[in-house]
Write an enzyme that holds these catalytic residues in place. Sequence first.
Site, PDB file in Angstrom:
ATOM      1  CG  LEU A  16     -11.026   5.369  -6.861  1.00 48.01           C
ATOM      2  CD1 LEU A  16     -11.721   6.662  -6.465  1.00 48.01           C
ATOM      3  CD2 LEU A  16     -11.098   5.164  -8.369  1.00 48.01           C
ATOM      4  N   GLY A  17      -6.975   4.029  -4.975  1.00 50.61           N
ATOM      5  CA  GLY A  17      -5.621   4.292  -4.502  1.00 50.61           C
ATOM      6  C   GLY A  17      -5.371   3.652  -3.161  1.00 50.61           C
ATOM      7  CD  GLU A  18      -2.348  -0.466  -0.756  1.00 50.70           C
ATOM      8  OE1 GLU A  18      -2.427  -0.864  -1.934  1.00 50.70           O
ATOM      9  OE2 GLU A  18      -1.948  -1.174   0.193  1.00 50.70           O
ATOM     10  N   GLY A  20      -0.622   5.202   3.233  1.00 50.87           N
ATOM     11  CA  GLY A  20      -0.170   4.694   4.513  1.00 50.87           C
ATOM     12  C   GLY A  20      -1.293   4.488   5.506  1.00 50.87           C
ATOM     13  CB  VAL A  24      -9.068   6.091  -1.853  1.00 51.11           C
ATOM     14  CG1 VAL A  24     -10.219   6.945  -2.393  1.00 51.11           C
ATOM     15  CG2 VAL A  24      -8.321   6.852  -0.769  1.00 51.11           C
ATOM     16  CG  ASP A 139       0.259  14.050   5.275  1.00 50.15           C
ATOM     17  OD1 ASP A 139      -0.312  12.971   4.999  1.00 50.15           O
ATOM     18  OD2 ASP A 139       1.479  14.243   5.089  1.00 50.15           O
TER      19      ASP A 139
END
Length: 647
Positions: A16-18, A20, A24, A139
Amino acid sequence: MRDQLLGGRYRLVRQLGEGGMGHVWEAQDETLDRPVAVKVISLLAGGGSRGDDARARFLREARITARLQHPNIVTIHDLGETGAGDNRVPFLVMELVRGEGLDAMLRGGGITLPDVARWGAQICDVLADAHDAGIMHRDIKPSNILITPSGMVKVLDFGVARAADPYATADRLTRTGFIVGTPPYMAPEQARGCPEPRSDLYALGCLLFELITGRLPFHALDTVGYLSAHLTQEPPTPSSVAEGIPPAWDDVVLTLLRKDPSLRYPDAAGLAKVLRQLEHAPAPAANASTLFYTEPDIPAALQPGEYVVVTSVNGDGTLRLWDPATGRPVCQPLTGHTGTVFRMAFSPDGRLLATGSVDATARLWDTATGRPVGEPLTGHTGTVEEVAFSPDGRLLATGSMDTTVRLWDTATGRPVGEPLTGHTECVAGMAFSPDGRLLATGSLDRTVRLWDPATGRPVGEPLTGCTGHVLRMTFSSDGRHLATGSRDWTVWLWNMDRGRPTGRPLSGHTATVWGVGFSLDGSLLASNSEDETVLLWETATGRLVDQALTAPANGHVGAVCSPDGLLVAATLEEDGTVQFWDLVTRQPFGQPLATRASLQVYMAISPRIRHRTRPWRGRLNRSVAGGDRVRWRQPRGSEQPSRRTAR
């Protein structure tokens, strides 16, 4: 890594994502047979004592963070490690939330000040709970904020930044070369290695600045440049960067971006109140008639799980899912109920549909396939008159002719606790508050009751005063007001802080009020009635706004309000054709649905219809409640409304 099995139960489906810290994935929990999200923390891969210590600390910190329970926090289900020896990598298993990240929304543009205020207040609610528990996020940034299709904020990666710091001792950085957080959003004290709760508020200030202006408060070429700017430079005033920003927004953002933490807002809870005041502040406009509204935006190509309309027709218990962009049904009819389905509701992510029927059962359906999910929900001894999902989608509430309310776990289909008892007649209306902490129920016994869904216990005394049966109900987006429709032909507005009506009932209908719905900002309220009209009210004054929407000749009209506040009406022609209308613009959207229904059509709209908020400079025709109305005629319509029963 696709198709890899982690921890013996989580099979990776697609990335789904990347970021640092890692990747995911959408995964399938093969033990509970449900989709989940898995974050593999590749940052902590590697061997040696330092790597072992970092992984151990990550698992420890993640367990602490998992204790946070809040509807706006992505829930952690499980954690573990994959690999062996020096290649061990921790992973987090979380609820799979459908939505759009603020980073993507920023790229698309079109975010309004009310949106920013509402989302900012929800983020503050999360931070307030976490800070009270001694946990900081560290964050806050656009990619860690997800907006669900229903407009609800979900905060991601809570506590992961600190847990992933391989050099952290207590709350300080002990070695150079590793920064906890993201430099463009980092508070000065956090850059020095001394974060505190108000560091999260500084990051939120950077985020708000970016949302309302389209750019960050500081620009730099690299990490050192950003940290230097946070430490030494003063941010510009937002109104000097973008047009149309009121002074109140300048004050809020610049207060959050003060270098000295003691000069910022003292806590997140106080900031949430300020942002909610800004959410409902008058929109800046060239003239007094300017209004911001949400416009239906149907995706051109719907993906599985994005079907947005369901109908129940002709009393046989059959339902149909429709694509309103084409007006065509999708998948086969949904069958299983043995009696009329009166009430339907989509889950906040649009992936589940709940239905309640005369056959005394409720059912859950997969909107991607049209298939039932699990067994029928049984236990009621009378018609299931109402169904409602909690804001996080984990609970389903059902109200019945048997006078009880039942709560169900949507993941397992099992009852949660004992039935809620207290009403003395049929429970006909239900609504969860936006934060999920209250469940309101309305009954033919003319009362409204409030419950704590977590405990099943009543909250306060019943709300009384209605002279007719209490039917449908809905909360405003800020949870401060509850609107109820009644068989006494009126709409009641209740102040949730005081537990009493805000004023006199809204009068204008000439028959039972079957439905109510607030606009996204709470300034407008729609109601539909058995008199075959839909009325639009100004919430603050109780006055009618513009013209009434009436049914076609020998047809019906009803308000079908989406979960995120889009005020929509649906008209049913004599031949069974359903057309949807935007109540503010009075324009049709989508293609007509050829239901071929011979009786009343019951329907629901899912949060998969997206929205665009834009200024509308139309003329508002206002008249005092109960005064003369000008009926708005539709194509092929009639000035005389039908008196047929509508639910």
